[in-house]
Every structure is written in C-alpha cells, then in structure tokens.
Design a protein around this motif. Sequence first.
Motif, mmCIF file in Angstrom:
data_model
loop_
_atom_site.group_PDB
_atom_site.id
_atom_site.type_symbol
_atom_site.label_atom_id
_atom_site.label_comp_id
_atom_site.label_asym_id
_atom_site.label_seq_id
_atom_site.Cartn_x
_atom_site.Cartn_y
_atom_site.Cartn_z
ATOM 1 N N ILE A 4 5.123 1.471 -0.575
ATOM 2 C CA ILE A 4 4.635 0.149 -0.950
ATOM 3 C C ILE A 4 3.114 0.191 -0.931
ATOM 4 N N ALA A 5 2.487 -0.511 -1.865
ATOM 5 C CA ALA A 5 1.022 -0.532 -1.913
ATOM 6 C C ALA A 5 0.541 -1.961 -2.149
ATOM 7 N N VAL A 6 -0.606 -2.266 -1.542
ATOM 8 C CA VAL A 6 -1.334 -3.498 -1.840
ATOM 9 C C VAL A 6 -2.467 -3.092 -2.764
ATOM 10 N N MET B 14 -5.378 -4.098 -6.074
ATOM 11 C CA MET B 14 -6.193 -5.114 -6.730
ATOM 12 C C MET B 14 -6.142 -4.952 -8.246
ATOM 13 N N ALA B 15 -5.044 -4.395 -8.733
ATOM 14 C CA ALA B 15 -4.853 -4.220 -10.172
ATOM 15 C C ALA B 15 -3.359 -4.193 -10.435
ATOM 16 N N PRO B 16 -2.911 -4.710 -11.569
ATOM 17 C CA PRO B 16 -1.474 -4.698 -11.870
ATOM 18 C C PRO B 16 -0.998 -3.282 -12.138
ATOM 19 N N PRO B 17 0.250 -2.978 -11.802
ATOM 20 C CA PRO B 17 0.772 -1.631 -12.050
ATOM 21 C C PRO B 17 0.970 -1.386 -13.534
ATOM 22 N N GLN B 18 0.803 -0.139 -13.948
ATOM 23 C CA GLN B 18 0.949 0.236 -15.350
ATOM 24 C C GLN B 18 2.288 0.917 -15.648
ATOM 25 N N GLN B 19 2.904 1.529 -14.621
ATOM 26 C CA GLN B 19 4.137 2.275 -14.854
ATOM 27 C C GLN B 19 5.346 1.337 -14.810
ATOM 28 N N GLU B 20 6.269 1.525 -15.751
ATOM 29 C CA GLU B 20 7.433 0.662 -15.844
ATOM 30 C C GLU B 20 8.389 0.818 -14.670
ATOM 31 N N VAL B 21 8.341 1.964 -13.975
ATOM 32 C CA VAL B 21 9.288 2.192 -12.878
ATOM 33 C C VAL B 21 8.890 1.432 -11.618
ATOM 34 N N LEU B 22 7.729 0.791 -11.611
ATOM 35 C CA LEU B 22 7.260 0.064 -10.445
ATOM 36 C C LEU B 22 7.602 -1.418 -10.570
ATOM 37 N N VAL B 23 7.880 -2.033 -9.429
ATOM 38 C CA VAL B 23 8.065 -3.477 -9.375
ATOM 39 C C VAL B 23 6.891 -4.058 -8.609
ATOM 40 N N ALA B 24 6.478 -5.269 -8.969
ATOM 41 C CA ALA B 24 5.278 -5.834 -8.363
ATOM 42 C C ALA B 24 5.394 -7.347 -8.271
ATOM 43 N N THR B 25 4.738 -7.898 -7.262
ATOM 44 C CA THR B 25 4.627 -9.339 -7.087
ATOM 45 C C THR B 25 3.159 -9.673 -6.905
ATOM 46 N N MET C 5 5.881 -1.691 -5.479
ATOM 47 C CA MET C 5 6.877 -0.793 -4.885
ATOM 48 C C MET C 5 7.606 -0.039 -6.006
ATOM 49 N N HIS C 6 8.046 1.157 -5.701
ATOM 50 C CA HIS C 6 8.841 1.912 -6.673
ATOM 51 C C HIS C 6 10.177 1.202 -6.874
ATOM 52 N N GLY C 7 10.612 1.098 -8.125
ATOM 53 C CA GLY C 7 11.851 0.396 -8.432
ATOM 54 C C GLY C 7 13.071 0.969 -7.739
ATOM 55 N N ASP C 8 13.069 2.271 -7.446
ATOM 56 C CA ASP C 8 14.213 2.889 -6.784
ATOM 57 C C ASP C 8 14.419 2.371 -5.360
ATOM 58 N N LEU C 9 13.393 1.710 -4.808
ATOM 59 C CA LEU C 9 13.467 1.256 -3.414
ATOM 60 C C LEU C 9 13.911 -0.196 -3.280
ATOM 61 N N ARG C 10 14.228 -0.840 -4.393
ATOM 62 C CA ARG C 10 14.611 -2.256 -4.324
ATOM 63 C C ARG C 10 15.848 -2.482 -3.466
ATOM 64 N N CYS D 164 12.628 -1.200 3.139
ATOM 65 C CA CYS D 164 11.494 -1.384 2.234
ATOM 66 C C CYS D 164 11.429 -2.811 1.734
ATOM 67 N N ARG D 165 12.576 -3.414 1.480
ATOM 68 C CA ARG D 165 12.600 -4.790 1.007
ATOM 69 C C ARG D 165 12.051 -5.738 2.061
ATOM 70 N N VAL D 166 12.399 -5.493 3.320
ATOM 71 C CA VAL D 166 11.901 -6.348 4.410
ATOM 72 C C VAL D 166 10.388 -6.256 4.507
ATOM 73 N N VAL D 167 9.851 -5.041 4.434
ATOM 74 C CA VAL D 167 8.394 -4.870 4.519
ATOM 75 C C VAL D 167 7.720 -5.486 3.292
ATOM 76 N N TYR D 168 8.273 -5.244 2.123
ATOM 77 C CA TYR D 168 7.717 -5.790 0.884
ATOM 78 C C TYR D 168 7.653 -7.309 0.954
#
Length: 291
Positions: free
Chosen positions: A144-146, A148-159, A267-272, A277-281
């Motif tokens: 998981i990462a915090v 200051m820019a939106p993710p570019q890769q489609e495999v990532l999920v972001a809020t 977060m990487h989509g595979d970790l949803r 990971c969901r709790v930390v996210y």
Amino acid sequence: MEETIGWELYRSFLGVLHEGSLSAAARSLGLTQPTVGRHVAALERALGQALFTRSQAGLMPTEAALAMQPAAEAMQNQAAALERTARGFGAELRGAVRVSASEVVAVERLPPVLAALREAHPQLQIELVPSNRLQDLVQREADIAVRMAPPQQEVLVATRVDDVLVGLHAHERYLARHGVPQRIADLQTHALIGFDVETPYLRAARQALPLWQRANFALRCDSDLGQLALIRAGAGIGACQTALAGPGLVRVLAAEVEIRLPAWIVMHGDLRNSRRCRVVYDALVQALRAA
C-alpha cells in the motif's frame, strides 16, 4: 538443459552488493560468511561472469553485477511479497503489510494511525517505508502506498483522500528577527529553505512561485524532514504542509502562495481480497480524510 539457479544465490549476491563485503552481507542475511562466499562463487560459475572485484574499500561490483541489480531486486521484492501473502492466510487478522509514504507523511502523519491499528489487531505486522521515491506497487516493493499523484497502472486500485495543502512557513523566532514578508518580492531578502536536486515537485512549485529555485535557497536539503527541521529551528522560510506546521510556525504570504497536492491511497488490485491489507487500506483512507 541449463541448471536452474536457486534464489538463495541471488539473495546472497544482493546482500554483498548492498553491504560491500561478505561479512556484512552474512550479518544482514543471518548466514555465515563462508556460506555467502560459496553462494557468490556458485553464482559466478553458473553465469560465467565475475560479479565482484576486491579493493581496499571492500568488494566492488563489476559491470555485470550492476546490470543484474534491478532484476535481482525485483526478485527480492516478489519473494518478500510472496512471504507476506503466505503469512496472511488464516482465520485471524495476522501477517505483514508493507506501507510506503513520503518521508514527511510517514513520520509526521502515519504513526498514530499505525499505532491504533496494532492496538486493534495485535497479530498485524506493519512495515513502514519512508521514501520520496515512488515504490513500485506492480513489482510489489510495497503493498500500500500514500501518493501525491494518481496511479497510472490499471492493475492498481486507489482512493483519493483530502488534498494536502502546502504553504510557506517560518518560525516566529525567525520572523521576529527578520520581519514578516508582505509581498512575494520580499522573499528575496530572506533565508529560503529548499531542495538541492531538481525534482518534479520543485518544478511544479516554481510555476506558482518563479523565485523558488535552487540558486535562491540559502539552505538546501533534499530531505523533506530535514527542511521541516530547519524551518522549526528558525533557520528561514520554507514550504511545509499546513496541517503539520505545529506550535511556533507561522504561515506567510498565504494569499499568494498555496500549493494543493492530491493525495491517494493506492494498492495492488490482487490484494483487494486480502483481509489484512484491506483493513490497513481502509484505516489509512479514513484517517487521512479525517485529517
């Protein structure tokens, strides 16, 4: 058919590459020095390449070793991610979650969030990575990462969470000695605190504030934490997240200088479907929105 080279050989190779000697690598890996030496020698034989040369400073990597480093580090990250994933299964919420954030966010904002998570879930392990380098979530350098820019890769999920507001700040002691700037032009007579190496953030800041460039900085530091410490010490005027200013710091030229950085939890989509990971996210999203 070529013989498969075991991961343990590459692991020892990276240990020597990072530490500079067999003994230091052995300590960092929890192995004996002869074992690390045998691993490196076996890897050199398998590859038909010398990977290190001896010098007074220790073992120096050859060009072949340096060329192998990025791929070997990617293997290391994947192995660590595999271990974190395997340890995370079970009825209880347990296992490691690796969280990456910029230096300032990791040190100034995340510790209370992570402390509360550990109180609620004692079997949870948090690996905090304070770094201004964007950790590669696709290669699983972090879970998981915090950012200051939106993710570019489609495999990532972001809020997206609340924007981070950055303004110019100085300690009240500094302003008492040197006065409060009333106009942008007044900054030319003040000690400015900024970066030494050109960064995308510095280029973006210069669009809003043209004089914010290396030549005008009286104090230069490429660490955000170092700059914040200099501001708090009363050394001059620098950029600081307004939410982190704290006692004694005064925002100056607020109407003229305001930089908004969009903040994302990624977060990487595979970790949803990973409960830990969901709790930390979710905890990071909730905390940074509330902040």
